[in-house]
Design a protein around this motif. Structure first.
Motif, PDB file in Angstrom:
ATOM      1  N   GLU A 209       0.833  -1.203   0.000  1.00 16.89           N
ATOM      2  CA  GLU A 209       0.000   0.000   0.000  1.00 16.89           C
ATOM      3  C   GLU A 209       0.873   1.261   0.000  1.00 16.89           C
ATOM      4  O   GLU A 209       0.583   2.216  -0.711  1.00 16.89           O
ATOM      5  N   ILE A 210       1.940   1.234   0.781  1.00 14.17           N
ATOM      6  CA  ILE A 210       2.826   2.406   0.867  1.00 14.17           C
ATOM      7  C   ILE A 210       3.535   2.642  -0.458  1.00 14.17           C
ATOM      8  O   ILE A 210       3.588   3.772  -0.951  1.00 14.17           O
ATOM      9  N   GLN A 211       4.085   1.589  -1.050  1.00 14.48           N
ATOM     10  CA  GLN A 211       4.852   1.776  -2.282  1.00 14.48           C
ATOM     11  C   GLN A 211       3.967   2.145  -3.458  1.00 14.48           C
ATOM     12  O   GLN A 211       4.421   2.757  -4.407  1.00 14.48           O
ATOM     13  N   SER A 212       2.686   1.761  -3.416  1.00 15.99           N
ATOM     14  CA  SER A 212       1.808   2.087  -4.543  1.00 15.99           C
ATOM     15  C   SER A 212       1.097   3.423  -4.364  1.00 15.99           C
ATOM     16  O   SER A 212       0.411   3.880  -5.285  1.00 15.99           O
ATOM     17  N   PHE A 213       1.262   4.077  -3.229  1.00 20.78           N
ATOM     18  CA  PHE A 213       0.593   5.361  -2.968  1.00 20.78           C
ATOM     19  C   PHE A 213       0.841   6.409  -4.052  1.00 20.78           C
ATOM     20  O   PHE A 213      -0.104   7.072  -4.487  1.00 20.78           O
ATOM     21  N   PRO A 214       2.071   6.600  -4.533  1.00 24.63           N
ATOM     22  CA  PRO A 214       2.279   7.636  -5.556  1.00 24.63           C
ATOM     23  C   PRO A 214       1.534   7.383  -6.868  1.00 24.63           C
ATOM     24  O   PRO A 214       1.252   8.324  -7.610  1.00 24.63           O
ATOM     25  N   SER A 215       1.170   6.149  -7.154  1.00 30.04           N
ATOM     26  CA  SER A 215       0.529   5.849  -8.431  1.00 30.04           C
ATOM     27  C   SER A 215      -0.997   5.950  -8.378  1.00 30.04           C
ATOM     28  O   SER A 215      -1.650   5.828  -9.412  1.00 30.04           O
ATOM     29  N   TRP A 216      -1.568   6.171  -7.211  1.00 22.36           N
ATOM     30  CA  TRP A 216      -3.022   6.253  -7.106  1.00 22.36           C
ATOM     31  C   TRP A 216      -3.534   7.537  -7.735  1.00 22.36           C
ATOM     32  O   TRP A 216      -2.953   8.610  -7.567  1.00 22.36           O
ATOM     33  N   GLN A 217      -4.651   7.450  -8.434  1.00 22.40           N
ATOM     34  CA  GLN A 217      -5.284   8.629  -9.023  1.00 22.40           C
ATOM     35  C   GLN A 217      -6.121   9.307  -7.948  1.00 22.40           C
ATOM     36  O   GLN A 217      -6.815   8.634  -7.187  1.00 22.40           O
ATOM     37  N   ARG A 218      -6.077  10.628  -7.914  1.00 22.97           N
ATOM     38  CA  ARG A 218      -6.820  11.386  -6.904  1.00 22.97           C
ATOM     39  C   ARG A 218      -7.810  12.308  -7.595  1.00 22.97           C
ATOM     40  O   ARG A 218      -7.454  13.011  -8.532  1.00 22.97           O
ATOM     41  N   GLY A 219      -9.065  12.309  -7.104  1.00 21.99           N
ATOM     42  CA  GLY A 219     -10.101  13.070  -7.767  1.00 21.99           C
ATOM     43  C   GLY A 219     -10.541  14.330  -7.054  1.00 21.99           C
ATOM     44  O   GLY A 219     -11.136  15.192  -7.652  1.00 21.99           O
ATOM     45  N   GLY A 220     -10.269  14.473  -5.812  1.00 21.63           N
ATOM     46  CA  GLY A 220     -10.715  15.648  -5.075  1.00 21.63           C
ATOM     47  C   GLY A 220     -10.203  15.606  -3.647  1.00 21.63           C
ATOM     48  O   GLY A 220      -9.387  14.760  -3.276  1.00 21.63           O
ATOM     49  N   VAL A 221     -10.724  16.518  -2.843  1.00 27.49           N
ATOM     50  CA  VAL A 221     -10.257  16.638  -1.468  1.00 27.49           C
ATOM     51  C   VAL A 221     -10.587  15.378  -0.665  1.00 27.49           C
ATOM     52  O   VAL A 221      -9.746  14.871   0.085  1.00 27.49           O
TER      53      VAL A 221
END
Length: 126
Positions: A72-84
């Motif tokens: 989970e930690i190593q994949s955090f930068p690759s997650w798409q974020r849509g809003g606050v």
């Protein structure tokens, strides 16, 4: 055989169980909102299985939960974020996963220290 009992104040397994349940439920809820929902569903099952498996003791469960949290930690930068709200939930996942890895390491260290103590006592008694 004289072994030191594990006191409730120093046993971190219940905390690791709570972390696994939180992440398992979070992954289950997340599976409804992401495009690759299959991975979230599998991680949910693995986290919840790890929480259930924690009752048996041993070192397999902390290793499983620690590896899942590390992923989970190593994949955090690759997650798409849509809003606050998305940022807040993903940062929450990150923080809980970091705590999960740290607690898993503490539980593993305690288990290996206990194992070493039991082996030394057995040698002395023999």
């Amino acid at each position: 055989m004289h072994t030191r009992p594990i006191s409730r104040s120093t046993d971190r397994r219940p905390l690791l169980t709570v972390i696994a349940v939180l992440l398992g439920i979070g992954e289950f809820c997340d599976s409804f909102f992401i495009s690759f929902w299959e991975a979230a569903a599998v991680f949910s099952v693995l986290f919840l299985a790890g929480a259930y498996w924690m009752r048996r003791g041993g070192v397999g469960t902390p290793i499983l939960i620690g590896v899942l949290c590390a992923f989970e930690i190593q994949s955090f930068p690759s997650w798409q974020r849509g809003g606050v709200a998305d940022w807040a939930s993903q940062i929450g996942f990150l923080v809980v996963s970091i705590v999960g890895v740290l607690v898993a390491l503490v539980v593993l260290k305690r288990a290996f220290d206990d194992r070493r103590t039991r082996q030394q006592v057995a040698r002395v008694e023999a």
